[in-house]
Design an enzyme around this catalytic site. Structure first.
Site, PDB file in Angstrom:
ATOM      1  N   THR A 174       0.825  -1.206   0.000  1.00 16.56           N
ATOM      2  CA  THR A 174       0.000   0.000   0.000  1.00 16.56           C
ATOM      3  C   THR A 174       0.860   1.257   0.000  1.00 16.56           C
ATOM      4  O   THR A 174       2.076   1.209   0.192  1.00 16.56           O
ATOM      5  CB  THR A 174      -0.921   0.033   1.224  1.00 16.56           C
ATOM      6  OG1 THR A 174      -0.122   0.240   2.396  1.00 16.56           O
ATOM      7  CG2 THR A 174      -1.716  -1.258   1.359  1.00 16.56           C
ATOM      8  N   CYS A 175       0.194   2.388  -0.145  1.00 20.18           N
ATOM      9  CA  CYS A 175       0.894   3.674  -0.162  1.00 20.18           C
ATOM     10  C   CYS A 175       1.167   4.229   1.229  1.00 20.18           C
ATOM     11  O   CYS A 175       1.763   5.290   1.361  1.00 20.18           O
ATOM     12  CB  CYS A 175       0.067   4.695  -0.945  1.00 20.18           C
ATOM     13  SG  CYS A 175      -0.129   4.302  -2.690  1.00 20.18           S
TER      14      CYS A 175
END
Length: 368
Positions: free
Chosen positions: A321-322
């Site tokens: 994920t970011c």
């Protein structure tokens, strides 16, 4: 490596066939764990806590073994319905419920519910001729990784008042329950709780309340990266305490983690890599928002392996994920990995897929 665990060649073949991220369920290991716990707790009926891994194949495998099921929501009831589980082998143990939850369970055929306070007890007034309740009693356990008694349960001192209120309302209470917490470090709190509940049951029987069930909950430990438990030895003090109870008292338990945690192996692929100030970083196709969510919510640490060989150096494994919090492990000794290499996680059945999210709209790990 445990001899029952899938080996690297088998895992590589599964990853090639199904892709990653992947959670591999070993039903033979699940069955072995069920039989081992049943042997360690003779005379105790086991009710699998579905919340640990709400997977249809787990339901089917345990149903075939004659397990009961501990449910906490209408969604978990739907799994039992789909698996054609006998409703008489289901208990609803969430102490707080909407009236719609009660109705859904009754429609399924589940009639055993848990309460722990007067407001919850009164919700059963419209259903008092159709249910049998269990009163959950609180026993704090500082030795548990997750102390559930902070959130749920009445005190032993409050229990007689609640039982008297149930008698006044005409709502049948058939037993007591407790849960000493998740991943407990020993059986001492179980033993103390059993003895105190036995005294409460004896007192209530003297007052004409036919309490006939004791639910000793869960908390039976699984083996993670830093733990190793002989379940027969761990349960021996519990079995000894239970042996002193009246033979007419039915005893049940709610194992979850112990059954499913070691029965699942995680397979993850390296999808990116970089060299940063603190060493090599490898980015996997699963992380803390997915199958490694138990590291956040459940305080678990999983044993990690790679198939690649060679000299090792400290490295970081991060999720896809970011979010910068999505880091699985830091300072872990690894050989140099390439994009596409597999990372293997052991003991990943409990509170992994169950608490995974869809953050960044990334797909969750498939279970095979």
């Amino acid at each position: 490596m445990n001899a029952s665990m899938p080996d690297h060649a088998d895992l590589s073949a599964l990853a090639a066939e199904h892709g990653t991220p992947l959670l591999v369920l070993d039903c033979a290991e699940l069955e072995r764990r069920y039989r081992a716990l049943a042997a360690a707790l003779p005379g105790v009926d086991l009710y699998y806590a579905i919340k640990a891994l709400p997977d249809p194949q787990v339901i089917r495998a345990l149903n075939a073994l004659g397990s009961g099921f501990d449910v906490a929501s209408a969604g978990e009831l739907a799994l039992l319905r789909a698996g054609r589980v006998d409703p008489r082998r289901a208990i609803h143990t969430h102490p707080i419920k909407k009236p719609a939850d009660i109705k859904a369970a009754l429609r399924f055929g589940c009639t055993t519910f848990v309460v722990d306070n007067p407001a919850e007890l009164e919700k059963f007034l419209p259903f008092r001729h159709r249910v049998g309740l269990m009163l959950r009693v609180r026993f704090r356990n500082p030795g548990a990784v997750c102390d559930l008694s902070r959130k749920f349960g009445c005190s032993p001192e409050e229990a007689p008042m609640l039982l008297a209120r149930a008698r006044q309302l005409g709502i049948p209470v058939k037993g007591l329950s407790f849960h000493v917490g998740s991943q407990s470090d020993g059986a001492a709190t179980h033993v103390a709780a059993i003895r105190e509940c036995a005294a409460l049951i004896a007192r209530e029987r003297a007052h004409g309340s036919p309490l006939s069930v004791l639910d000793i909950g869960g908390g039976f430990p699984a083996d993670y990266a830093d733990t190793k438990t002989d379940i027969a030895e761990w349960c021996a003090p519990i079995a000894e305490a239970l042996a002193a109870l009246p033979p007419s008292l039915e005893v049940i338990a709610e194992p979850g983690r112990y059954l499913v945690a070691p029965a699942v192996t995680g397979l993850f692929s390296v999808v990116g890599q970089a060299v940063r100030d603190d060493g090599r970083w490898y980015y996997l196709d699963d992380g803390l928002y997915g199958s490694f969510s138990g590291q956040l919510y459940d305080h678990s640490r999983y044993s990690l392996e790679v198939i690649a060989e060679g000299p090792t150096s400290p490295a970081t494994l991060a999720g896809p994920t970011c979010d910068s919090i999505d880091v699985i492990a830091e300072g872990i000794e690894l050989p140099v990995l390439s994009i596409g290499d597999l990372v293997i996680g052991r003991t990943m059945g409990a509170y992994t897929a169950a608490s995974a999210t869809d953050f960044n709209a990334l797909p969750r790990a498939r279970i095979v």
